[in-house]
Design an enzyme around this catalytic site. Structure first.
Site, PDB file in Angstrom:
ATOM      1  N   GLU A 307      -0.443 -60.480  39.848  1.00 59.89           N
ATOM      2  CA  GLU A 307       0.989 -60.802  39.911  1.00 59.89           C
ATOM      3  C   GLU A 307       1.710 -60.584  38.591  1.00 59.89           C
ATOM      4  O   GLU A 307       2.531 -61.400  38.177  1.00 59.89           O
ATOM      5  CB  GLU A 307       1.153 -62.264  40.362  1.00 59.89           C
ATOM      6  CG  GLU A 307       0.592 -62.496  41.756  1.00 59.89           C
ATOM      7  CD  GLU A 307       0.706 -63.934  42.186  1.00 59.89           C
ATOM      8  OE1 GLU A 307       1.158 -64.155  43.318  1.00 59.89           O
ATOM      9  OE2 GLU A 307       0.351 -64.823  41.405  1.00 59.89           O
ATOM     10  N   ALA A 308       1.430 -59.458  37.954  1.00 61.97           N
ATOM     11  CA  ALA A 308       2.095 -59.174  36.673  1.00 61.97           C
ATOM     12  C   ALA A 308       3.444 -58.531  36.953  1.00 61.97           C
ATOM     13  O   ALA A 308       3.753 -57.421  36.503  1.00 61.97           O
ATOM     14  CB  ALA A 308       1.214 -58.272  35.810  1.00 61.97           C
TER      15      ALA A 308
END
Ligand SMILES: CC1=[NH+][C@H]2[C@@H](O1)O[C@H](CO)[C@@H](O)[C@@H]2O
Length: 497
Positions: A307-308
């Protein structure tokens, strides 16, 4: 109580052959174990003494004629590997044979389940302590059978983590992945960056502003030792380059503009990112990896990567290209959520698949290059998912997961484009946004963790027959959790004894 059947074991053993007469544990029983196996004999005695009230002395050799439980390490057969065992039950005694202590310990967990459920009571009970006669030969399908505990959203104390280690090791789970940092909190002391723990783990850090705290290095070393005694290996995770708000609150120089972001106590994800273009970022990352690797005897060091969304795709690749090799530099195998598979530097890493789909082309391409996989599909293995809409705790973004959903899939074939040979095993993550106490953890983890443990250990399951077998064995296990004081969910799918 009805005698336990030899096959009533979780996870299901490879082969079970009932025969002959039962063994009866009595006040005169002796535990026989050579010095090398003494650590396992100590665990066996500690498991049996409270409910029986028997002395159960441990001797190198049992006196002739005494009823004996014998632990026999060495040359038990190559097919058993390091964790397999042979359990033989005769009227005169019980023998556990294995190639080493890990296998003896696995055999001891099976033996505990063959005694009446009251064996898990913490005070003496007057019960005929019989073990059904016969032979079990057993060994694991996958080498990696893990559970993950999210320490960041809510901090769980060393005592709570130890209780969880006790509970998962009963099902032959052999890895505990600790999610030690996230947006809401930082939970491990790092000497070269002291504010990470003192600020990131302060009281008031955590979801809803409760659940602060952190593990000192002494706490962590003690957990590593405690876990190793139960043949569980700790896997530490520092999630990067996203999920870093707590680190940036403690050290604003880790942001691109040098301004500390506000502490976060909500459950949003994907808004934070290390500053990929600043050199201090890589000093920070290397210092953290170096200190964690020095604390961790186990082979894996997890560097997150999920989830960057606040990191550009190019920056993400730049970050992973510089950071994945650092894990190797400090002697560990890099481990990350499956997004790391986009990086060419992940060819010697392990990718933890948490997706909902049954194929992942980017992961399949990385696997072709050497990446290995641990299966944690969020719609099958996430223990923080509600059982159904009425579950008071947990989330539901991936799926509602009842026991049969957690059981009815195969880690080896779940991803159609990843060969079983690339799958190291399975892991059940427990994220703690909504979980504060050990009771909360137990309610969400059990009984579904027993299902995941069976998928990781037992031969390939075939439905529906194996589901029927599993649900019957699980139902019979209920009273054991009751004796242990485990606050498990009494799923309506299971015929609880
Ligand atoms: C790998 C991964 N990243 C997210 C996702 O799983 O869902 C979790 C809740 O289920 C959440 O806590 C986590 O931050």
């Amino acid at each position: 109580p009805p005698a336990v059947s030899l096959g009533s074991v979780l996870p299901a053993p490879v082969s079970v052959r009932p025969s002959g007469s039962a063994f009866r544990l009595t006040a005169g029983t002796v535990i026989a174990a050579p010095p090398a196996a003494r650590p396992v004999a100590d665990r066996l005695a500690a498991a049996l003494r409270p409910a029986t009230g028997y002395r159960l002395p441990i001797r190198a050799h049992a006196p002739a004629g005494a009823p004996v439980i014998e632990l026999s390490p060495g040359h038990a057969g190559a097919g058993l590997g390091a964790e397999g065992y042979r359990l033989s039950v005769r009227r005169s005694g019980v023998t556990v044979r294995a190639n080493g202590n890990a296998g003896l310990y696995a055999g001891v967990q099976t033996l505990r389940q063959l005694l009446p459920a009251a064996i898990d009571a913490s005070t003496p009970r007057h019960v005929r302590w019989t073990v059904p006669g016969g032979d079990i030969v057993d060994h694991p399908r996958f080498a990696y059978r893990g559970a993950m505990l999210d320490e960041a959203r809510h901090f769980h104390t060393p005592a709570e983590i130890k209780r969880y280690i006790d509970e998962i090791s009963r099902f032959k789970i052999n890895y505990l992945h600790l999610h030690l940092a996230d947006d809401q909190g930082w939970r491990i002391q790092i000497d070269s960056w002291p504010r990470l723990a003192t600020v990131g783990g302060a009281p008031g850090t955590g979801v809803d502003g409760v659940g602060g705290g952190y593990l000192t290095k002494a706490d962590y070393r003690d957990l590593v030792r405690y876990a190793a005694e139960r043949f569980v290996t700790i896997v530490p995770e520092i999630d990067m380059p996203g999920h870093v708000n707590a680190a940036q609150v403690a050290y604003p120089e880790l942001t691109c503009d040098g301004v500390a972001p506000p502490p976060r106590t909500d459950t949003e994800v994907g808004y934070s990112s290390l500053c990929i273009g600043k050199e201090i970022t890589y000093r920070f990352v290397e210092d953290v990896i170096r200190e964690l690797a020095a604390l961790t005897p186990g082979p894996y060091l997890h560097i997150g990567g999920d989830e960057a969304h606040a990191t550009t795709a190019a920056d993400y690749l730049t970050f992973e290209r510089r950071v994945l090799p650092l894990v190797r530099k400090y002697g560990k195998t890099a481990y990350g959520w499956n997004e790391i598979s986009r990086s060419p530097s992940a060819s010697d890493a392990v990718a933890q698949f948490w997706g909902l789909d049954t194929s992942d082309p980017a992961l399949a391409a990385a696997v072709a290059g050497g990446t290995k996989v641990v299966m944690s599909p969020a719609n099958r293995a996430y223990l923080d998912m509600k059982y159904d809409p009425s579950t008071p705790l947990g989330l539901s973004w991936a799926a509602y997961i009842e026991v049969q959903d957690a059981y009815g899939w195969d880690p080896g074939t779940r991803l159609t484009d990843v060969p079983e040979s690339a799958v190291l095993g399975v892991e059940a993550p427990l994220w703690s946004e909504t979980l504060r106490s050990i009771d909360d953890i137990e309610f969400m983890a059990f009984p579904r963790l027993a299902a995941i443990a069976e998928l990781g250990w037992s031969p390939t399951r075939s439905l529906p027959g194996d589901w029927e077998s599993f649900r019957a064995r699980l139902g019979a296990y209920g009273p054991r959790w009751a004796h242990q004081g485990v606050d498990f969910y009494r799923s309506p799918q299971i015929p609880w004894a």
